[in-house]
Design a protein around this motif. Structure first.
Motif, mmCIF file in Angstrom:
data_model
loop_
_atom_site.group_PDB
_atom_site.id
_atom_site.type_symbol
_atom_site.label_atom_id
_atom_site.label_comp_id
_atom_site.label_asym_id
_atom_site.label_seq_id
_atom_site.Cartn_x
_atom_site.Cartn_y
_atom_site.Cartn_z
ATOM 1 N N GLY A 9 0.839 -1.328 -0.019
ATOM 2 C CA GLY A 9 0.122 0.136 0.079
ATOM 3 C C GLY A 9 0.745 1.334 -0.083
ATOM 4 N N LEU A 10 0.178 2.406 0.064
ATOM 5 C CA LEU A 10 0.822 3.755 0.083
ATOM 6 C C LEU A 10 1.876 3.794 1.335
ATOM 7 N N ALA A 11 2.931 4.294 1.220
ATOM 8 C CA ALA A 11 3.888 4.398 2.376
ATOM 9 C C ALA A 11 4.635 5.775 2.178
ATOM 10 N N GLU A 33 9.790 -5.871 10.114
ATOM 11 C CA GLU A 33 9.405 -4.619 9.817
ATOM 12 C C GLU A 33 8.080 -4.321 8.998
ATOM 13 N N LEU A 34 7.923 -5.077 8.091
ATOM 14 C CA LEU A 34 6.844 -4.806 7.096
ATOM 15 C C LEU A 34 5.669 -5.547 7.802
ATOM 16 N N ALA A 62 5.672 -1.387 10.504
ATOM 17 C CA ALA A 62 6.208 -0.151 10.380
ATOM 18 C C ALA A 62 5.314 0.778 9.338
ATOM 19 N N PHE A 63 4.510 0.206 8.452
ATOM 20 C CA PHE A 63 3.913 0.972 7.277
ATOM 21 C C PHE A 63 2.406 0.560 7.539
ATOM 22 N N GLY A 64 2.092 0.161 8.783
ATOM 23 C CA GLY A 64 0.589 -0.138 9.184
ATOM 24 C C GLY A 64 0.005 -1.261 8.126
ATOM 25 N N ALA A 65 -1.226 -0.813 7.733
ATOM 26 C CA ALA A 65 -1.914 -1.735 6.816
ATOM 27 C C ALA A 65 -1.233 -1.816 5.331
ATOM 28 N N ALA A 66 -0.360 -0.967 5.109
ATOM 29 C CA ALA A 66 0.088 -0.972 3.788
ATOM 30 C C ALA A 66 0.967 -2.171 3.831
ATOM 31 N N GLY A 67 1.579 -2.766 4.890
ATOM 32 C CA GLY A 67 2.242 -3.892 4.815
ATOM 33 C C GLY A 67 1.643 -5.171 5.285
#
Ligand code: AMP
Ligand code: GLY
Length: 430
Positions: free
Chosen positions: A152-154, A174-175, A180-185
């Protein structure tokens, strides 16, 4: 309402890109009042700024309903991904910027990889994962360094290039686990590493055509020599020295044409800017990513070279008539934009520092505002990571660059940082 017969414009966003779009649209005889949400101190010099965040979809829809603009231009990716275009079109308004369905081309790497694969468009081989253990088993699947991307957008930070196994394991944690990037990961795309030179191509796009703009070269890393962490972009010059006629021909034939066909085949009604991130490899150009919007700071270097009325282009795109509109550029003009950033950017940075010297820049230099605001005392102060984009123009790249730096030398604010090598050509990943 604005002047009789002229079109009121609503611009969503408040960065250097939106300043450049507003500045260019303001030159059109067809454009009347420009409203910008939220805008910045530079945009406020000639537009009416309304304090609605670019991510507040209900607030923007309410503003648009009140203002009834003849055209809305959406600058950043987040409102596109959140479906602002669909909301405004449902109100019967005309919007430059793709709908939520098309916006997945930037908001989901997995969506884009599947699109590219389905239509035979050159890109890195890939696999995708929603399970951390499955991903761990596949570490090194395409060898090392290993490219891992949050789906997703990060904010340009969700890509990790892991040199070896330990770094790849840390990236998985991390992902997918510390998130670290919330739902984006929640989903991770793993790709084959591409080697070559990175370049991007901004295009106007609708159902009838994908038309490249003049090229521009962005500088993503924070420090000189392409060192340090990635940023939104520290500067850009135009035209790019990385494209030759043969590369442009191959991008048009092997990437843009099948993308347009792919839009049709998949029922994607794309209308806006398609920003193609490319790796120029030994096997030809390959797509790294798509964005759905003008680049920042590429736009600040590209739009000053546009001769055709930007309003006419946007209107054509909204009506799927782009293929019928000749677009002209000033081939003799070269540009360079140097971003001045707050100390600490792209990490934590300070806001509220007074900016000095804006009025003292030489002729031929224009300052686009990005993260700026007015203090309570009416002074222009810093209000973001990227604070200003200083545009120099000239008949040669060298003249444009010297002009831009002559402008930069007149401006100061606490902790200001900028790259001193905007215009130098680097090969990114050999
Ligand atoms: P993206 O957000 O997909 O543009 O990726 C951010 C940056 O990571 C790009 O600008 C490239 O420098 C790098 N990158 C992404 N994918 C690859 C790849 N497959 N091979 C090499 N570098 C990559
Ligand atoms: N300058 C890169 C971007 O706008 O994504």
């Amino acid at each position: 309402m604005g002047d009789a017969g002229k079109n009121k414009i609503l611009i969503v966003g408040g960065g250097g890109r939106e300043h450049a779009i507003a500045w260019k649209l303001a030159q059109s005889p067809k454009v009347g009042e420009i409203v910008c949400a939220p805008g910045n101190a530079g945009i406020a010099g000639f537009c009416r700024c309304e304090p609605v965040s670019a991510e507040d979809i209900p607030g923007l829809a309410a503003l648009a309903e009140r203002e009834r603009p003849g055209l809305t231009v959406i600058g950043p990716e987040t409102p596109l991904a959140l479906g602002l275009t669909d909301e405004l079109e449902a109100l019967g308004l005309r919007v430059f910027g793709p709908d939520k369905n098309c916006a997945q081309l930037e908001a989901s790497k997995s969506f884009t990889k599947a699109f590219l694969a389905r239509h035979g468009i050159p890109t890195a081989a890939y696999r995708e994962y929603t399970d951390a253990d499955a991903l761990r088993k596949d570490i090194g699947v395409f060898g090392f360094p290993m490219v891992l991307k949050a789906d997703g957008l990060a904010a340009g930070k969700g890509v990790i290039i892991a040199e070896g196994r330990a770094a790849a394991e840390a990236a998985v944690r991390e992902l997918m686990e510390t998130r670290a990037f919330g739902a984006a990961g929640d989903k991770v795309v793993v790709e084959e590493l591409l080697r070559g030179t990175e370049a991007s191509m901004l295009c106007f796009a609708d159902g009838s055509a994908i038309v490249p703009m003049e090229s521009a070269q962005d500088y993503k890393r924070v420090f000189d020599g392409d060192e340090g962490p990635n940023t939104g972009g520290m500067g850009a010059y135009s035209p790019s020295l990385l494209f030759d006629g043969e590369t442009e021909r191959r991008v048009a034939e092997e990437i843009l044409l099948p993308t347009l066909e792919g839009f049709k085949a998949d029922g994607l009604d794309f209308r806006g800017v398609l920003f193609v991130g490319l790796m120029l490899t030994a096997d030809g150009p390959k797509v790294i990513e798509f964005n759905n919007r003008f680049g920042d700071p590429e736009t600040q270097s590209v739009l000053p070279r546009l001769k055709t009325d930007l309003y006419d282009i946007m209107e054509a795109v909204c009506g799927d008539r782009l293929s019928q509109l000749p677009i002209e550029w000033d081939e003799t003009l070269k540009t360079a934009t140097v971003v001045m950033a707050a100390g600490g950017y792209p990490g934590a940075y300070q806001k509220g520092d007074a900016i000095h010297g804006l009025a003292g820049v030489p002729d031929g230099v224009f300052v686009f505002h990005a993260g700026t605001a007015f203090s309570e005392g009416g002074e222009i102060v810093t209000n973001g990571g990227r604070v200003l984009g200083v545009l120099g123009t000239g008949k040669t790249h060298e003249a444009a660059r010297e002009n831009a730096y002559a402008g930069v030398s007149k401006i100061s604010f606490g902790g200001a940082g900028y790259r001193k090598d905007i215009g130098v050509v680097y090969n990114t990943r050999q």
